[in-house]
Design an enzyme around this catalytic site. Structure first.
Site, mmCIF file in Angstrom:
data_model
loop_
_atom_site.group_PDB
_atom_site.id
_atom_site.type_symbol
_atom_site.label_atom_id
_atom_site.label_comp_id
_atom_site.label_asym_id
_atom_site.label_seq_id
_atom_site.Cartn_x
_atom_site.Cartn_y
_atom_site.Cartn_z
ATOM 1 N N GLU A 223 31.966 73.259 72.314
ATOM 2 C CA GLU A 223 31.639 72.079 71.511
ATOM 3 C C GLU A 223 32.033 72.429 70.079
ATOM 4 O O GLU A 223 31.342 73.192 69.408
ATOM 5 C CB GLU A 223 30.146 71.748 71.600
ATOM 6 C CG GLU A 223 29.695 71.308 72.978
ATOM 7 C CD GLU A 223 30.036 69.852 73.295
ATOM 8 O OE1 GLU A 223 30.541 69.139 72.392
ATOM 9 O OE2 GLU A 223 29.802 69.442 74.438
HETATM 10 O O1 0X9 Z 1 27.702 65.678 77.608
HETATM 11 C C1 0X9 Z 1 28.805 66.221 77.737
HETATM 12 O O2 0X9 Z 1 29.635 65.911 78.574
HETATM 13 C C2 0X9 Z 1 29.191 67.335 76.782
HETATM 14 N N1 0X9 Z 1 28.790 67.009 75.461
HETATM 15 S S1 0X9 Z 1 29.593 65.882 74.613
HETATM 16 O O3 0X9 Z 1 28.870 65.616 73.414
HETATM 17 N N2 0X9 Z 1 30.986 66.485 74.199
HETATM 18 O O4 0X9 Z 1 29.800 64.758 75.434
HETATM 19 C C3 0X9 Z 1 28.502 68.607 77.178
HETATM 20 C C4 0X9 Z 1 28.406 68.953 78.604
HETATM 21 C C5 0X9 Z 1 27.606 70.183 78.766
HETATM 22 N N3 0X9 Z 1 27.303 70.467 80.108
HETATM 23 C C6 0X9 Z 1 28.146 71.126 80.880
HETATM 24 N N4 0X9 Z 1 29.283 71.537 80.421
HETATM 25 N N5 0X9 Z 1 27.764 71.367 82.104
HETATM 26 ZN ZN ZN Z 2 32.628 65.669 75.133
#
Ligand code: 0X9
Ligand code: ZN
Length: 703
Positions: free
Chosen positions: A441
Site C-alpha cells: 500500500e
Molecule cells: O481493500 C483492498 O483491496 C486493499 N486496500 S485498498 O485500499 N488499496 O483497496 C487491501 C487488501 C488487503 N488484503 C489483502 N491483501 N488480503
Molecule cells: Zn487497492
C-alpha cells in the site's frame, strides 16, 4: 441524528474547501444538518475522505457491513473511508459510528493536485525516476512505454498481451524481462509485479512500470541487477484494471472544469468524475456490455464507483467470505463467482502457467507491506471447518515482509490486521501455488497524491533516501531467485525435450472450492541437463495446521464493582502477573443504556497507554479482548455516558489457549518428459520448500 453520546458525534467540516484538514478531535460540535450530506442531492455531493473511529474489532466489522468504500488506511482504532453520496453519510450516522473529515472535497483536492502536478512537470525536464518521467502516465503512455522498452531492448524485453480483453474491449499488456527473453524457457523462477487493480490507485502502476524500466536500463551496468535479471524472468503488468484506470485517469480532468466553473453547467455536473472509481467496468453480471460503453454506464452511479466488481475480491482464495460484499453496488463487490472477471482470469492464467515464486501487487495507500492471510486466524471457513490459523510459511513471509518494510519505512503486517478480506490477489496466489505474495500500500495518505510523492516513495526519501520501494522490490526479486524459498528439480533429459509439471487441485473458497490447474513447462538445454526452479508440490493451504482453542476456565480472574455518575468515569487496576494467551475485560450493568470501557497499560513512569476500548451501541455490554497481554498493571476505566443505573460490575480474566495440530496432506506434481510431442515418461514429484530434488528421467531418453 446520531443516537450516541457527544464523543460519538460526527465531526463534520464544511464541504468545498480545498485544504487538507487535520483530523478534528472527537469532541468537535456537530455540524448543521446540511453538512451531513443529508440535504444534498447525489449530484451535489462531493466525495470526501473521512476517518471513522473504530476502537474495537466489532466496530470494524460493523463498518464493513455498511457497504461503504473503505480504504486500507486504518489503524487499531480507525479506518479511512471515501464517502460518495448523502446515503453513505446517512449509513455511517445511523450505525452510530463517529468520524472526522480529512479531505472534505476529493474533487477539489484532485484539482489542487492537478495544479501541483502541472507545475512540477513544467519545472522539470527529467525526474530522478529510472524513466525520468515527471507526471502520471495515461493508459496510452503505459502502452507506449512498454512498446518502447521492447523496441529498444528486444533481447531483454518482450511485450506480452494477456489472454483476455477487458470488458470494454481493451487489450491488457505487460512486459516480460529476462536475458534472452525470446529464447526457450529454461526453468528460471518468475517474479510478478502488478499494479492498478483499483482504478484510482495510480502510483501502483507507476512503481511497477518504473521497476521494469529500472531493471532494463541497469541491465549490463549494475552487477546486482544484471545478476538478478540473468537468474529470473520478471513479468510486470502495470495496469491490471485498464478500463477503470482509463476512466479514473481521464475523467478526473472534468473536475478541473467544474471547479473553474463554480456552480457548473448541467453537463459537467452531470459527470461527477471517475477520478475515485475503484472497481472494473462490469455493468451487469454475466453480460459483456458493448465495447466502449463503460464511461456512459458508469454515469449511473456517483463517481462511477457503484458499478463494477472489486477485482481484489474476485480471486478464488476464500472467495465469498468476510470482507467482501455480495451486493453489486458495494465498493468491495466480489463478483458473481470466483474469477468471474477477465482481469482476474488474466492474472490467474499468468500465475498458473509459470512458477511465480514471489509476487507483489501494488495498491495505494497507507504505507504498508501486507502479507497473507487476509482473514484473522481464528475465523473458520465453512469449507474447512477449522480455524484458519497463521499461513504455513508465516515465519518466512514475515521475515521478507519486515525486510522490505525496513527499506521503505512502511509497516509490515498481516493483511487481516486492519480488516478481513477474502478473494484478494495473494489470498489466492499464495494458497494455490505456494509462491510468496504481498500487497504494497504505497504512500501515506492519498490514492493519487502529487507526483513528487510518487518519486519519493519509489526512490526513498528522508531516512529512507536511496532505498524506498526500489530497494524493497529488489529484495523481493532476490527472494524470488533464492532456492531456499522455493524448490528446485535437477537432472538429465534429452536436449530440447519439453518437461511439464502439472497439478489439478481444489482451492478452498469460503464455502466450497474451485478447481485450479497449474500447468507449466520448460525446455531442456543443449547439454541435456536441466535445473527447474519450481514452487513446492504441496500447497500451504493443505499443510498441517496449528489450531488454538481458548480454555473455558480462566487461569486468573478478578471482579470489581463500582458506582459512577453520568459523564464520569472510574478506574480499577488489574495486574497481569503471568504469561497468558488472552486477557478479557467485561463491563456489565443492569440497565439497557450506555456505558463504555477503556483499557490502559501503565508505563514504568506511571503514564497510561491505551491498549483497548469498547464503545458499543446503547444497550450492549462492553468487552475488550487483548491477545498475549504483556505482564504489568492495567487500568480498566468504566465510563458512564448515559446510564441511569450507575452501579456496574467489571470482570477481568486471563485465559490460556491450547494448541493442537491438524495433520496435513502431501501433494505431488506430475512431471512429464516429451520429445517431439510424444510423452516418453511420467513421474510423480514430491518436493518441499527449500529442497533440491534430482529427478531420474533416463526412460525419456530411451526410444
Ligand atoms: O481493500 C483492498 O483491496 C486493499 N486496500 S485498498 O485500499 N488499496 O483497496 C487491501 C487488501 C488487503 N488484503 C489483502 N491483501 N488480503
Ligand atoms: Zn487497492
Amino acid at each position: 441524528m446520531n443516537p450516541r453520546s457527544p464523543r460519538r458525534r460526527a465531526a463534520l467540516c464544511a464541504v468545498g474547501t480545498a485544504v487538507l484538514v487535520a483530523v478534528t478531535t472527537a469532541t468537535a460540535p456537530a455540524a448543521p444538518a446540511a453538512a451531513t450530506g443529508g440535504e444534498l442531492t447525489a449530484e451535489e455531493f462531493r466525495p470526501q475522505l473521512v476517518t471513522v473511529d473504530t476502537p474495537t474489532r466489532e466496530d470494524k466489522r460493523l463498518l464493513q457491513t455498511l457497504g461503504l468504500d473503505l480504504t486500507e488506511h486504518a489503524g487499531h482504532d480507525y479506518v479511512e473511508v471515501v464517502l460518495h453520496s448523502p446515503a453513505d453519510v446517512t449509513a455511517l450516522l445511523a450505525a452510530g459510528l463517529s468520524y472526522a473529515v480529512r479531505i472534505p472535497d476529493l474533487l477539489v483536492r484532485e484539482a489542487e493536485n492537478s495544479r501541483v502536478n502541472a507545475a512540477y512537470a513544467a519545472a522539470t525536464t527529467t525526474s530522478p525516476l529510472p524513466s525520468g518521467r515527471d507526471a502520471y502516465r495515461t493508459l496510452a503512455d503505459y502502452d507506449a512505454d512498454m512498446a518502447a522498452l521492447e523496441r529498444d531492448h528486444p533481447d531483454l524485453v518482450e511485450l506480452i498481451t494477456l489472454p483476455h480483453r477487458s470488458l470494454d474491449g481493451r487489450e491488457i499488456h505487460g512486459v516480460e524481462i529476462g536475458a534472452d527473453v525470446r529464447g526457450p524457457d529454461r526453468g528460471l523462477p518468475t517474479f510478478v509485479m502488478l499494479g492498478v487493480h483499483h482504478a484510482r490507485e495510480w502510483p501502483s502502476g507507476e512503481h511497477a512500470m518504473e521497476f521494469a524500466v529500472d531493471l532494463v536500463e541497469n541491465y549490463g551496468n549494475d552487477p546486482r541487477i544484471t545478476d538478478l535479471v540473468n537468474r529470473s524472468r520478471v513479468v510486470v503488468v502495470p495496469v491490471v484494471n485498464v478500463d477503470g484506470f482509463e476512466l479514473s485517469r481521464t475523467d478526473g480532468g472534468l473536475v478541473d472544469l467544474r471547479e473553474v466553473d463554480q456552480g457548473g453547467t448541467g453537463t459537467i455536473l452531470g459527470t461527477p468524475g471517475n477520478a475515485y472509481k475503484r472497481k472494473n467496468c462490469r455493468l451487469v453480471d454475466g453480460q459483456d456490455t458493448p465495447d466502449g460503453t463503460c464511461r456512459a454506464g458508469s454515469l449511473t452511479s456517483p463517481g462511477g464507483y457503484g458499478t463494477g466488481v472489486d477485482l481484489n475480491r474476485n480471486y478464488g482464495g476464500y472467495w465469498g467470505g468476510p470482507g467482501a460484499s455480495d451486493l453489486f453496488a458495494d465498493p468491495t463487490y466480489r463478483g458473481a463467482a470466483a474469477f468471474s472477471e477477465p482481469e482476474t482470469q488474466n492474472i490467474r492464467e499468468l500465475v498458473s502457467g509459470r512458477h511465480v515464486t514471489t509476487l507483489i501487487t501494488n495498491h495505494t495507500f497507507s504505507n504498508l507491506v501486507l502479507r497473507p492471510g487476509g482473514v484473522a486466524p481464528d475465523q473458520v471457513p465453512p469449507s474447512e471447518g477449522i480455524p484458519l490459523g497463521d499461513p504455513y510459511d508465516e515465519a518466512a513471509l514475515k521475515a521478507l515482509g519486515d525486510a522490505m518494510a525496513a527499506q521503505n519505512g512502511y509497516t509490515s503486517q498481516h493483511a487481516w490486521e486492519l480488516y478481513d478480506t477474502t478473494g484478494s490477489t495473494e489470498d489466492w496466489s499464495y494458497n494455490a501455488t505456494g509462491g510468496f505474495g504481498y500487497t504494497f500500500e504505497i504512500g501515506p495518505d492519498e490514492f493519487h497524491p502529487p507526483f513528487p510523492q510518487v518519486i519519493d516513495e519509489y526512490l526513498g526519501a528522508g531516512e529512507h533516501a536511496g532505498r524506498g520501494n526500489r530497494e524493497a522490490y529488489l529484495l523481493a526479486l532476490e527472494n524470488a531467485v533464492n532456492p531456499a524459498t522455493h524448490s528446485v528439480l535437477t537432472g538429465k533429459a534429452p536436449a530440447g525435450a519439453t518437461l511439464r509439471l502439472r497439478k489439478t487441485v481444489a482451492t478452498p473458497t469460503w464455502t466450497g472450492s474451485i478447481e485450479d490447474t497449474l500447468d507449466t513447462a520448460m525446455t531442456v538445454g543443449p547439454d541435456g541437463r536441466f535445473t527447474w526452479h519450481v514452487n513446492p508440490s504441496t500447497r500451504p493451504v493443505v499443510k498441517d495446521r496449528q489450531v488454538e482453542t481458548v480454555s473455558s476456565e480462566p487461569v486468573a480472574q478478578e471482579t470489581f464493582t463500582g458506582t459512577t455518575l453520568p459523564l464520569q468515569s472510574t478506574d480499577s487496576e488489574f495486574t497481569v502477573d503471568r504469561d497468558a494467551d488472552l486477557f478479557e475485560i467485561v463491563l456489565d450493568w443492569p440497565t439497557p443504556d450506555d456505558m463504555d470501557l477503556e483499557v490502559y497499560r501503565k508505563n514504568a513512569d506511571g503514564s497510561l497507554e491505551q491498549v483497548g476500548g469498547s464503545g458499543n451501541f446503547v444497550g450492549e455490554k462492553e468487552r475488550v479482548l487483548l491477545q498475549d497481554p504483556a505482564q504489568g498493571t492495567y487500568v480498566l476505566r468504566a465510563i458512564n455516558f448515559a446510564s441511569v443505573a450507575p452501579t456496574w460490575t467489571l470482570t477481568a480474566s486471563l485465559f490460556d489457549a491450547e494448541s493442537s495440530s491438524v495433520p496435513g496432506l502431501v501433494e505431488n506434481w506430475t512431471l512429464t518428459c516429451e520429445v517431439a510431442g510424444q510423452v516418453r515418461q511420467t513421474v510423480p514429484v514430491v518436493v518441499d520448500r527449500g529442497q533440491q530434488l534430482r529427478v531420474d528421467l533416463k526412460a525419456c531418453g530411451r526410444r
